[in-house]
Enzyme design. Structure first.
Site, PDB file in Angstrom:
ATOM      1  N   ARG A 180       0.832  -1.197   0.000  1.00  0.00           N
ATOM      2  CA  ARG A 180       0.000   0.000   0.000  1.00  0.00           C
ATOM      3  C   ARG A 180       0.873   1.254   0.000  1.00  0.00           C
ATOM      4  O   ARG A 180       0.651   2.171   0.778  1.00  0.00           O
ATOM      5  CB  ARG A 180      -0.913   0.026   1.239  1.00  0.00           C
ATOM      6  CG  ARG A 180      -1.865  -1.120   1.312  1.00  0.00           C
ATOM      7  CD  ARG A 180      -3.225  -0.769   0.716  1.00  0.00           C
ATOM      8  NE  ARG A 180      -4.203  -1.762   1.085  1.00  0.00           N
ATOM      9  CZ  ARG A 180      -5.092  -1.591   2.052  1.00  0.00           C
ATOM     10  NH1 ARG A 180      -5.156  -0.463   2.709  1.00  0.00           N
ATOM     11  NH2 ARG A 180      -5.924  -2.541   2.336  1.00  0.00           N
TER      12      ARG A 180
ATOM     13  N   ARG B 202      -4.284   7.028  -1.132  1.00  0.00           N
ATOM     14  CA  ARG B 202      -4.926   8.320  -0.936  1.00  0.00           C
ATOM     15  C   ARG B 202      -4.102   9.354  -0.193  1.00  0.00           C
ATOM     16  O   ARG B 202      -4.486  10.508  -0.116  1.00  0.00           O
ATOM     17  CB  ARG B 202      -6.267   8.111  -0.214  1.00  0.00           C
ATOM     18  CG  ARG B 202      -7.290   7.432  -1.087  1.00  0.00           C
ATOM     19  CD  ARG B 202      -8.448   6.907  -0.282  1.00  0.00           C
ATOM     20  NE  ARG B 202      -8.000   5.828   0.578  1.00  0.00           N
ATOM     21  CZ  ARG B 202      -8.807   5.045   1.287  1.00  0.00           C
ATOM     22  NH1 ARG B 202     -10.093   5.247   1.265  1.00  0.00           N
ATOM     23  NH2 ARG B 202      -8.332   4.077   2.041  1.00  0.00           N
TER      24      ARG B 202
ATOM     25  N   ARG C 156      -8.346   9.370  -8.636  1.00  0.00           N
ATOM     26  CA  ARG C 156      -9.516   8.763  -7.985  1.00  0.00           C
ATOM     27  C   ARG C 156     -10.765   9.630  -8.068  1.00  0.00           C
ATOM     28  O   ARG C 156     -11.877   9.133  -7.897  1.00  0.00           O
ATOM     29  CB  ARG C 156      -9.192   8.426  -6.526  1.00  0.00           C
ATOM     30  CG  ARG C 156      -8.439   7.135  -6.362  1.00  0.00           C
ATOM     31  CD  ARG C 156      -9.331   5.903  -6.566  1.00  0.00           C
ATOM     32  NE  ARG C 156     -10.024   5.538  -5.330  1.00  0.00           N
ATOM     33  CZ  ARG C 156     -11.329   5.523  -5.181  1.00  0.00           C
ATOM     34  NH1 ARG C 156     -12.110   5.855  -6.187  1.00  0.00           N
ATOM     35  NH2 ARG C 156     -11.863   5.164  -4.041  1.00  0.00           N
TER      36      ARG C 156
ATOM     37  N   ASP D 101      -5.393  -5.256  -6.404  1.00  0.00           N
ATOM     38  CA  ASP D 101      -5.942  -5.519  -5.074  1.00  0.00           C
ATOM     39  C   ASP D 101      -6.050  -7.018  -4.876  1.00  0.00           C
ATOM     40  O   ASP D 101      -6.293  -7.756  -5.835  1.00  0.00           O
ATOM     41  CB  ASP D 101      -7.317  -4.864  -4.882  1.00  0.00           C
ATOM     42  CG  ASP D 101      -7.670  -4.809  -3.403  1.00  0.00           C
ATOM     43  OD1 ASP D 101      -7.333  -3.817  -2.730  1.00  0.00           O
ATOM     44  OD2 ASP D 101      -8.249  -5.793  -2.892  1.00  0.00           O
TER      45      ASP D 101
ATOM     46  N   TYR E 214     -13.136 -12.388   3.443  1.00  0.00           N
ATOM     47  CA  TYR E 214     -13.973 -11.402   2.730  1.00  0.00           C
ATOM     48  C   TYR E 214     -15.150 -12.079   2.038  1.00  0.00           C
ATOM     49  O   TYR E 214     -16.274 -11.594   2.070  1.00  0.00           O
ATOM     50  CB  TYR E 214     -13.135 -10.633   1.699  1.00  0.00           C
ATOM     51  CG  TYR E 214     -12.234  -9.605   2.344  1.00  0.00           C
ATOM     52  CD1 TYR E 214     -12.763  -8.424   2.847  1.00  0.00           C
ATOM     53  CD2 TYR E 214     -10.871  -9.821   2.458  1.00  0.00           C
ATOM     54  CE1 TYR E 214     -11.941  -7.485   3.450  1.00  0.00           C
ATOM     55  CE2 TYR E 214     -10.040  -8.883   3.061  1.00  0.00           C
ATOM     56  CZ  TYR E 214     -10.587  -7.717   3.561  1.00  0.00           C
ATOM     57  OH  TYR E 214      -9.782  -6.791   4.166  1.00  0.00           O
TER      58      TYR E 214
HETATM   59  O1  CP3 Z   1       0.844   0.418  -3.605  1.00  0.00           O
HETATM   60  C1  CP3 Z   1       0.331  -0.611  -3.224  1.00  0.00           C
HETATM   61  O2  CP3 Z   1       0.540  -1.129  -2.140  1.00  0.00           O
HETATM   62  C2  CP3 Z   1      -0.480  -1.362  -4.244  1.00  0.00           C
HETATM   63  C3  CP3 Z   1      -1.780  -1.703  -4.177  1.00  0.00           C
HETATM   64  C4  CP3 Z   1      -2.563  -2.485  -3.152  1.00  0.00           C
HETATM   65  C5  CP3 Z   1      -3.934  -2.218  -2.925  1.00  0.00           C
HETATM   66  N1  CP3 Z   1      -4.439  -3.191  -2.120  1.00  0.00           N
HETATM   67  C6  CP3 Z   1      -4.709  -1.107  -3.536  1.00  0.00           C
HETATM   68  C7  CP3 Z   1      -5.775  -0.519  -2.694  1.00  0.00           C
HETATM   69  C8  CP3 Z   1      -2.232  -3.621  -2.383  1.00  0.00           C
HETATM   70  C9  CP3 Z   1      -0.891  -4.296  -2.213  1.00  0.00           C
HETATM   71  C10 CP3 Z   1      -3.444  -4.045  -1.751  1.00  0.00           C
HETATM   72  C11 CP3 Z   1      -3.537  -5.243  -0.899  1.00  0.00           C
HETATM   73  C12 CP3 Z   1      -4.746  -5.469  -0.097  1.00  0.00           C
HETATM   74  N2  CP3 Z   1      -6.054  -5.154  -0.393  1.00  0.00           N
HETATM   75  C13 CP3 Z   1      -4.743  -6.168   1.131  1.00  0.00           C
HETATM   76  C14 CP3 Z   1      -3.514  -6.804   1.757  1.00  0.00           C
HETATM   77  C15 CP3 Z   1      -2.649  -5.825   2.421  1.00  0.00           C
HETATM   78  C16 CP3 Z   1      -3.218  -5.267   3.697  1.00  0.00           C
HETATM   79  O3  CP3 Z   1      -3.383  -4.051   3.764  1.00  0.00           O
HETATM   80  O4  CP3 Z   1      -3.478  -6.048   4.614  1.00  0.00           O
HETATM   81  C17 CP3 Z   1      -6.060  -6.203   1.593  1.00  0.00           C
HETATM   82  C18 CP3 Z   1      -6.540  -6.812   2.895  1.00  0.00           C
HETATM   83  C19 CP3 Z   1      -6.884  -5.565   0.626  1.00  0.00           C
HETATM   84  C20 CP3 Z   1      -8.374  -5.414   0.633  1.00  0.00           C
HETATM   85  C21 CP3 Z   1      -8.773  -3.983   0.623  1.00  0.00           C
HETATM   86  N3  CP3 Z   1      -8.586  -3.128  -0.433  1.00  0.00           N
HETATM   87  C22 CP3 Z   1      -9.416  -3.253   1.648  1.00  0.00           C
HETATM   88  C23 CP3 Z   1      -9.781  -3.805   2.990  1.00  0.00           C
HETATM   89  C24 CP3 Z   1      -9.608  -1.945   1.173  1.00  0.00           C
HETATM   90  C25 CP3 Z   1     -10.339  -0.799   1.847  1.00  0.00           C
HETATM   91  C26 CP3 Z   1      -9.397  -0.018   2.670  1.00  0.00           C
HETATM   92  C27 CP3 Z   1      -9.808   1.424   2.866  1.00  0.00           C
HETATM   93  O5  CP3 Z   1      -9.036   2.094   3.530  1.00  0.00           O
HETATM   94  O6  CP3 Z   1     -10.846   1.868   2.349  1.00  0.00           O
HETATM   95  C28 CP3 Z   1      -9.049  -1.876  -0.119  1.00  0.00           C
HETATM   96  C29 CP3 Z   1      -9.002  -0.666  -0.959  1.00  0.00           C
HETATM   97  C30 CP3 Z   1      -7.690  -0.315  -1.542  1.00  0.00           C
HETATM   98  N4  CP3 Z   1      -6.900  -1.169  -2.254  1.00  0.00           N
HETATM   99  C31 CP3 Z   1      -7.068   0.956  -1.519  1.00  0.00           C
HETATM  100  C32 CP3 Z   1      -5.864   0.838  -2.252  1.00  0.00           C
HETATM  101  C33 CP3 Z   1      -4.845   1.915  -2.542  1.00  0.00           C
HETATM  102  C34 CP3 Z   1      -7.659   2.201  -0.840  1.00  0.00           C
HETATM  103  C35 CP3 Z   1      -7.701   3.392  -1.690  1.00  0.00           C
HETATM  104  C36 CP3 Z   1      -8.875   3.757  -2.536  1.00  0.00           C
HETATM  105  O7  CP3 Z   1     -10.039   3.539  -2.194  1.00  0.00           O
HETATM  106  O8  CP3 Z   1      -8.577   4.388  -3.571  1.00  0.00           O
END
Ligand code: CP3
Length: 323
Positions: free
Chosen positions: A2, A6, A15, A51, A128
């Site tokens: 991550r 944002r 976005r 993701d 999930y």
């Molecule tokens: O730069 C990076 O790290 C690359 C991209 C990346 C994303 N998700 C994009 C994303 C990676 C490596 C992930 C992994 C991911 N996604 C995990 C494993 C890592 C961890 O954090 O434990 C998990 C559990 C997810 C599932 C997920 N995706 C959730 C629970 C959410 C919501 C979180 C929130 O804060 O709203 C996401 C959304 C998500 N995936 C975002 C990003 C950058 C949030 C940003 C957005 O909405 O634009």
């Protein structure tokens, strides 16, 4: 992990016009967002913008990211019939857009910065799919695990096969390291991890390690599971901030590299304290066969880009000294 997101103005700009899934599904946008933190932070590796949940849709479980709520799975899977209906897809058929992004990013990085690909691990994906979104205690997930073990193992097998193929496909497309995210597996006891999780993660990692790229095995809250995670596989074990890195290294034994482990909330501490903690982690990491510095979990949207830049700089400065 991550490192895009944002907290960066350029990401928020994209976005405004596109959903998260639209960015993931457009290789050109995924390329752009992958490169944003590489340019801004000068980190040592790029992380593919995608993701962990993307495989759910082609497997037959569509979802969306609802504003403020996180992921929402439209039809959660909670019984044997639901598990039977899930498709074990070929990555090129359902996730070709991710593989195309990997190829584009590799071309653009041109050997200067390595690219890390990734996938979710079976337990975290199942949580999930079964809960329908995020969860605090994984009640429905554990109910299936304890009360319908055959259904549980059938689901784990399907995820394990999809994830195994998907990681191989990312490596074939050009990923130079891969990370398996078992973000929520720390909710389990060692006994349950061994019985319900380990064989399936081992199935993935034994196969992926044959591809000869570093494999990072990540989790959070895994203080009681580190040895079992090592047994399940991976050349690098992720450690979160709840375990001092040097203690994790001695528990894991020689030859194991680690990734970790700054508490992400330290990003809100003053510079003096933050730099002290960064240096302490770099020092503790020197005893390991290798150390990838990172935050124990993701960057929050409220974090300041300047602080993240400072952390990257301190890691580089301090990492070189005495290395
Ligand atoms: O730069 C990076 O790290 C690359 C991209 C990346 C994303 N998700 C994009 C994303 C990676 C490596 C992930 C992994 C991911 N996604 C995990 C494993 C890592 C961890 O954090 O434990 C998990 C559990 C997810 C599932 C997920 N995706 C959730 C629970 C959410 C919501 C979180 C929130 O804060 O709203 C996401 C959304 C998500 N995936 C975002 C990003 C950058 C949030 C940003 C957005 O909405 O634009």
């Amino acid at each position: 992990m991550r490192q895009a997101g944002r907290y960066m103005a350029e990401y928020r700009e994209i976005r405004k016009k596109r959903t998260l899934l639209e960015i993931c599904k457009s290789p050109e946008l995924a390329l752009e967002v992958t490169l944003q933190p590489v340019r801004a932070l000068e980190v040592d590796a790029a992380i593919l913008f995608a993701d962990i949940l993307l495989p759910l849709e082609p497997m037959g479980a569509p979802f969306e990211f609802a504003a403020g709520e996180g992921p929402v799975i439209h039809h959660p899977v909670r019984d044997r019939a639901g598990v039977e209906r899930l498709r074990v897809i070929e990555p090129e058929e359902g996730l070709g857009y991710v593989l195309e992004a990997v190829r584009l990013i590799r071309k653009e990085l041109d050997g200067k910065t390595p690219l890390i690909g990734f996938a979710g691990a079976p337990f975290t994906l199942a949580s999930y799919l079964i809960e329908g979104g995020k969860s605090t205690n994984y009640a429905l997930t554990k109910c299936m695990m304890y009360n319908e073990p055959e259904t549980w193992h059938a689901l784990m097998q399907k995820f394990a096969e999809v994830v195994r193929r998907y990681l191989h496909a990312q490596i074939d497309a050009g990923a130079q390291a891969v990370q398996l995210f078992d973000s929520w597996v720390g909710a389990l006891s060692p006994e349950d991890y061994r019985e319900y999780i380990l064989p399936h993660v081992k199935y993935i990692l034994e196969s992926v390690e044959k591809a000869n790229v570093p494999v990072i095995h990540f989790g959070t809250g895994t203080g009681s599971l580190l040895e079992l995670q090592k047994e399940a596989g991976g050349s690098v074990i992720g450690v979160d901030w709840r375990v001092p890195l040097d203690q994790a290294i001695s528990r894991l034994g020689p030859g194991v590299a680690v990734q970790g482990n700054l508490d992400p909330l330290l990003m809100f501490a003053n510079d003096e304290l933050l730099e002290k903690r960064v240096k302490s982690i770099v020092d503790r990491g020197r005893q390991a066969a290798g150390h990838i510095f990172n935050l124990g979990h993701g960057i929050l949207p409220e974090m300041s880009l300047e602080k993240v830049q400072s952390v990257a700089r301190w890691v580089h400065e301090h990492g070189k000294r005495g290395a």
